[in-house]
Design a protein around this motif. Structure first.
Motif, PDB file in Angstrom:
ATOM      1  N   ARG A  82       0.838  -1.211   0.000  1.00  0.00           N
ATOM      2  CA  ARG A  82       0.000   0.000   0.000  1.00  0.00           C
ATOM      3  C   ARG A  82       0.872   1.260   0.000  1.00  0.00           C
ATOM      4  N   TYR A  83       2.004   1.193   0.714  1.00  0.00           N
ATOM      5  CA  TYR A  83       2.896   2.350   0.820  1.00  0.00           C
ATOM      6  C   TYR A  83       4.312   1.962   0.358  1.00  0.00           C
ATOM      7  N   PRO A  84       4.510   1.823  -0.945  1.00  0.00           N
ATOM      8  CA  PRO A  84       5.828   1.371  -1.417  1.00  0.00           C
ATOM      9  C   PRO A  84       6.952   2.364  -1.130  1.00  0.00           C
ATOM     10  N   GLU A  85       6.607   3.608  -0.855  1.00  0.00           N
ATOM     11  CA  GLU A  85       7.638   4.611  -0.559  1.00  0.00           C
ATOM     12  C   GLU A  85       8.004   4.642   0.926  1.00  0.00           C
ATOM     13  N   ALA A  86       7.273   3.914   1.753  1.00  0.00           N
ATOM     14  CA  ALA A  86       7.577   3.871   3.190  1.00  0.00           C
ATOM     15  C   ALA A  86       8.659   2.824   3.453  1.00  0.00           C
ATOM     16  N   MET A  87       9.286   2.928   4.644  1.00  0.00           N
ATOM     17  CA  MET A  87      10.300   1.940   5.044  1.00  0.00           C
ATOM     18  C   MET A  87       9.823   1.238   6.312  1.00  0.00           C
ATOM     19  N   CYS A 141      17.309 -14.827   0.914  1.00  0.00           N
ATOM     20  CA  CYS A 141      15.919 -14.518   0.540  1.00  0.00           C
ATOM     21  C   CYS A 141      15.727 -13.062   0.150  1.00  0.00           C
ATOM     22  N   LEU A 142      16.366 -12.168   0.900  1.00  0.00           N
ATOM     23  CA  LEU A 142      16.034 -10.750   0.787  1.00  0.00           C
ATOM     24  C   LEU A 142      17.125  -9.912   0.134  1.00  0.00           C
ATOM     25  N   GLY A 143      18.316 -10.474   0.079  1.00  0.00           N
ATOM     26  CA  GLY A 143      19.466  -9.698  -0.383  1.00  0.00           C
ATOM     27  C   GLY A 143      20.130  -9.017   0.798  1.00  0.00           C
ATOM     28  N   ALA A 144      21.435  -8.786   0.678  1.00  0.00           N
ATOM     29  CA  ALA A 144      22.192  -8.232   1.813  1.00  0.00           C
ATOM     30  C   ALA A 144      21.788  -6.802   2.138  1.00  0.00           C
ATOM     31  N   ASP A 145      21.149  -6.106   1.201  1.00  0.00           N
ATOM     32  CA  ASP A 145      20.793  -4.702   1.440  1.00  0.00           C
ATOM     33  C   ASP A 145      19.558  -4.542   2.325  1.00  0.00           C
ATOM     34  N   ARG A 146      18.817  -5.627   2.542  1.00  0.00           N
ATOM     35  CA  ARG A 146      17.574  -5.507   3.333  1.00  0.00           C
ATOM     36  C   ARG A 146      17.684  -6.151   4.701  1.00  0.00           C
ATOM     37  N   ASN A 180      22.471   4.125   5.555  1.00  0.00           N
ATOM     38  CA  ASN A 180      21.832   4.615   4.329  1.00  0.00           C
ATOM     39  C   ASN A 180      20.376   4.994   4.579  1.00  0.00           C
ATOM     40  N   ILE A 181      19.724   4.225   5.431  1.00  0.00           N
ATOM     41  CA  ILE A 181      18.338   4.568   5.788  1.00  0.00           C
ATOM     42  C   ILE A 181      18.318   5.899   6.547  1.00  0.00           C
ATOM     43  N   LEU A 182      19.252   6.051   7.466  1.00  0.00           N
ATOM     44  CA  LEU A 182      19.328   7.298   8.236  1.00  0.00           C
ATOM     45  C   LEU A 182      19.563   8.497   7.315  1.00  0.00           C
ATOM     46  N   LYS A 183      20.442   8.287   6.340  1.00  0.00           N
ATOM     47  CA  LYS A 183      20.781   9.394   5.439  1.00  0.00           C
ATOM     48  C   LYS A 183      19.553   9.899   4.678  1.00  0.00           C
ATOM     49  N   LYS A 184      18.652   8.981   4.363  1.00  0.00           N
ATOM     50  CA  LYS A 184      17.447   9.402   3.625  1.00  0.00           C
ATOM     51  C   LYS A 184      16.677  10.464   4.395  1.00  0.00           C
ATOM     52  N   GLY A 185      16.733  10.343   5.715  1.00  0.00           N
ATOM     53  CA  GLY A 185      16.008  11.309   6.546  1.00  0.00           C
ATOM     54  C   GLY A 185      16.889  12.441   7.036  1.00  0.00           C
ATOM     55  N   GLY A 186      18.066  12.562   6.464  1.00  0.00           N
ATOM     56  CA  GLY A 186      18.935  13.657   6.861  1.00  0.00           C
ATOM     57  C   GLY A 186      19.721  13.400   8.128  1.00  0.00           C
ATOM     58  N   TYR A 187      19.783  12.155   8.537  1.00  0.00           N
ATOM     59  CA  TYR A 187      20.532  11.795   9.747  1.00  0.00           C
ATOM     60  C   TYR A 187      21.545  10.745   9.317  1.00  0.00           C
ATOM     61  N   HIS A 188      22.705  10.810   9.839  1.00  0.00           N
ATOM     62  CA  HIS A 188      23.647   9.739   9.542  1.00  0.00           C
ATOM     63  C   HIS A 188      24.704   9.691  10.621  1.00  0.00           C
ATOM     64  N   ALA A 230       8.225 -15.088   3.298  1.00  0.00           N
ATOM     65  CA  ALA A 230       7.008 -14.284   3.111  1.00  0.00           C
ATOM     66  C   ALA A 230       7.332 -12.863   2.665  1.00  0.00           C
ATOM     67  N   LEU A 231       8.472 -12.339   3.118  1.00  0.00           N
ATOM     68  CA  LEU A 231       8.808 -10.938   2.856  1.00  0.00           C
ATOM     69  C   LEU A 231       9.659 -10.747   1.603  1.00  0.00           C
ATOM     70  N   ARG A 232       9.952 -11.838   0.927  1.00  0.00           N
ATOM     71  CA  ARG A 232      10.889 -11.793  -0.205  1.00  0.00           C
ATOM     72  C   ARG A 232      10.520 -10.714  -1.229  1.00  0.00           C
ATOM     73  N   ASN A 233       9.251 -10.590  -1.547  1.00  0.00           N
ATOM     74  CA  ASN A 233       8.838  -9.679  -2.623  1.00  0.00           C
ATOM     75  C   ASN A 233       8.289  -8.345  -2.111  1.00  0.00           C
ATOM     76  N   SER A 234       8.707  -7.968  -0.937  1.00  0.00           N
ATOM     77  CA  SER A 234       8.319  -6.656  -0.378  1.00  0.00           C
ATOM     78  C   SER A 234       9.596  -5.839  -0.180  1.00  0.00           C
ATOM     79  N   PRO A 235      10.044  -5.172  -1.234  1.00  0.00           N
ATOM     80  CA  PRO A 235      11.389  -4.568  -1.182  1.00  0.00           C
ATOM     81  C   PRO A 235      11.542  -3.447  -0.175  1.00  0.00           C
ATOM     82  N   ASN A 236      10.446  -2.886   0.300  1.00  0.00           N
ATOM     83  CA  ASN A 236      10.568  -1.807   1.291  1.00  0.00           C
ATOM     84  C   ASN A 236      10.400  -2.323   2.730  1.00  0.00           C
ATOM     85  N   VAL A 237      10.508  -3.625   2.894  1.00  0.00           N
ATOM     86  CA  VAL A 237      10.529  -4.200   4.251  1.00  0.00           C
ATOM     87  C   VAL A 237      11.941  -4.714   4.520  1.00  0.00           C
TER      88      VAL A 237
END
Lengths: 306, 261
Positions: free
Chosen positions: A205-210, A255-260, A296-304, A228-235
């Motif tokens: 429903r919210y693909p732009e959310a994390m 299942c998810l890739g090292a980035d998730r 990288n997640i922090l950086k998106k919100g201006g925090y790192h 179950a979460l394999r195809n939900s790239p923003n989880v």
């Protein structure tokens, strides 16, 4: 091997496999140089670490213990929270929890960053709390099982976090019987617990959310959760929790890739580092999980974290 | 020197284990500099006739010289299954096994079952250690065919009271360490060796100060768990919590003394 051969082989091996001190000495003497414990601790400290799931105030231990383990195991920064785990989680409850975390942050600003908690049943108060706490330096939201993550009550909260580019860390269960999941095997019903399918639903429903699926080492069936979460790239999933099963982190990466996959302890410090160091992953994959992914997640919100 | 007092070969029927054989374990031992591992065949938890698992383990260890030098096999004995006394004798006298492990919850008998008490007395009389495992996997993620209930540390204490002069290994402290005062005294006075693999060792220094430094030794619970966590509990101790002599006890000294190596 059949029984006769087995007995015959045994008989011809009169010494059996009896081990004793002489053999132990022989083994030690004949061994090639091998890694020392100090080498292994150097490896532990060679990875920078951001703890994406850790608490203060859910036990009698204070933030000193968090900082003790951060120093002991080389964890650069812990993202601490105190979700309301009992009672109605009314506004006064989650405000008090956040005030406690703010105090911890102020005591140890070099190690601790707070994540705020809220209860979306109280929309106005929760949105006000996001504004108040982020204004005081908290980052991200940690929520518990008062409301399922895909409940419409969460929509305005998630929309606000999309604006702020902050992640929402939700307690999650994949335990047989929890939250209406395979009721036949039920043990303890917590009907509002979020299960993987709820994350799949809200993430679509919210693909732009994390979203952060909490603690795959915290007791869930982690194979089920990751599949179950394999195809939900923003989880994202964090590997925190008391379980340090062999191959858990590797399975999540597969299942998810090292980035998730995110490093987290959920205050289970030894297991959190032990399973990562022992994981059959590349150094680059470990660096991503220990530090880079969350940064990288922090950086998106201006925090790192520098 | 390093000794791991809690490792396995064999299968867990509800989940794929990796490196669940002597070769896989030996690779980890080399990687971490571990000299010797106490090893048990997980298949014996599920076989009705556990002696088949002991024979498998014996054969696997005999298949390569390096295994014989590096593994210390423990038998799984089911004292309510026919022939268990013969199994015990074969494992101890013929196979040279220095310990046994029992799984009363999986094999469906009580901790004070007369047969178990008799087995433990036999172990005591043959100078053989008895391994009690608090948990193999977390019941919260169990298979629908696995046990729904777990035993805590306190549930094993009645056996220690029945046979107070046996040698006990209490492995994978993952099901709660809370004990009535009387039970705690029983444990402290018994010849007990805990391993460091269990999740309830959340602060190792506090736990060994509670029970005594002489009662702990490195254990991995591998390949069910990762190999390193049990060791990290020792290696991340601060100097003021444990000096080098204390660490040596945890790495090998206590295991050597307890197992009479």
């Amino acid at each position: 091997m059949n029984r006769r051969n087995f007995v015959r082989n045994m008989a011809t091996s009169a010494s059996g496999i009896i081990l004793g001190s002489s053999l132990l000495q022989e083994t030690a003497a004949g061994m090639a140089p091998r890694p020392t414990p100090a080498d292994r601790m150097k490896e532990v400290f060679s990875y920078r670490k951001l703890d994406a799931h850790v608490h203060v105030g859910l036990t009698n231990d204070g933030p000193e213990l968090n900082v003790d383990y951060a120093e002991r195991l080389g964890i650069d920064r812990m993202f601490i929270s105190k979700p309301v785990t009992r009672g109605p989680a009314a506004p006064e409850d989650f405000r008090a929890a956040n005030d406690f975390i703010l105090k911890c942050m102020k005591r140890f600003p070099e190690r601790l960053t707070g994540m705020l908690t809220l209860n979306p049943t109280y929309k106005r108060e929760s949105l006000e709390e996001i504004k108040r706490c982020t204004g005081e330096g908290m980052w991200g939201v940690k929520v518990y099982y008062q409301v399922k993550i895909n409940d419409p009550l969460f929509y305005p909260i998630i929309e606000k976090l999309i604006d702020l580019k902050m992640i929402i860390l939700m307690h999650a269960e994949t335990t047989l019987g929890i939250a209406g999941y395979r009721m036949k095997y039920d043990q303890k019903i917590k009907p509002q617990s979020s299960i993987p399918e709820n994350f799949v639903d809200i993430a679509a429903r919210y693909p732009e959310a994390m979203f952060q699926f909490a603690h795959i080492g915290g007791g869930p069936d982690w194979e089920y959760a990751c599949k179950a979460l394999r195809n939900s790239p923003n989880v994202y999933v964090d590997v925190s929790g008391s379980n340090n099963e062999n191959n858990m982190v590797e399975f999540a990466v597969e299942c998810l890739g090292a980035d998730r996959v995110l490093y987290g302890s959920d205050n289970m410090y030894y297991q959190s580092v032990g399973k990562m160091i022992d994981a059959r992953l590349t150094e680059e994959q470990k660096r991503k999980i220990f530090f880079d992914n969350y940064n990288n997640i922090l950086k998106k919100g201006g925090y790192h974290v520098d | 020197m390093l000794i791991d007092i809690n490792a396995y070969t064999g299968h867990w029927p509800f989940k794929r284990l990796l490196n669940n054989h002597c070769e896989g374990l030996l690779e980890r031992m080399k990687e971490y500099g571990v000299d010797l591992s106490v090893i048990t065949n997980l298949n014996g938890v599920f076989y009705k006739n556990t002696q088949s698992a002991n024979e498998e383990l014996y054969e696997e260890i005999r298949s390569k010289r390096a295994y014989k030098d590096r593994f210390l096999p423990f038998a799984i004995i089911n004292p309510i299954y026919a022939g268990w006394k013969d199994d015990f004798k074969t494992c101890v006298k013929d196979f040279g096994m220095k310990g046994i492990r029992v799984f009363p919850n999986y094999h469906d008998y009580t901790i004070t079952d007369p047969n178990l008490v008799e087995l433990v007395k036999m172990a005591r009389d043959h100078d053989v250690a008895v391994g009690l495992t608090m948990r193999i996997v977390d019941s919260r993620q169990r298979s629908w065919m696995d046990l729904a209930t777990e035993w805590g540390l306190k549930d094993y204490v009645p056996l220690l009271r029945e046979v107070p002069d046996a040698r006990y290994m209490l492995l994978n402290l993952s099901t709660g360490l809370a004990l009535p005062e009387e039970d705690e005294a029983t444990l402290k006075n018994a010849n007990v060796l805990f391993d460091t693999s269990g999740r309830h060792i959340t602060h190792f220094a506090k736990v060994f100060n509670r029970f005594g430094k002489e009662k702990f030794a490195f254990g991995s619970h591998f390949p069910v768990f990762d190999y390193y966590t049990g060791l990290l509990r020792i290696e991340s101790l601060r100097k003021e919590e444990a000096d080098e002599a204390d660490r040596a006890l945890f790495r090998q000294g206590n295991a050597q003394r307890f197992l009479k190596l």
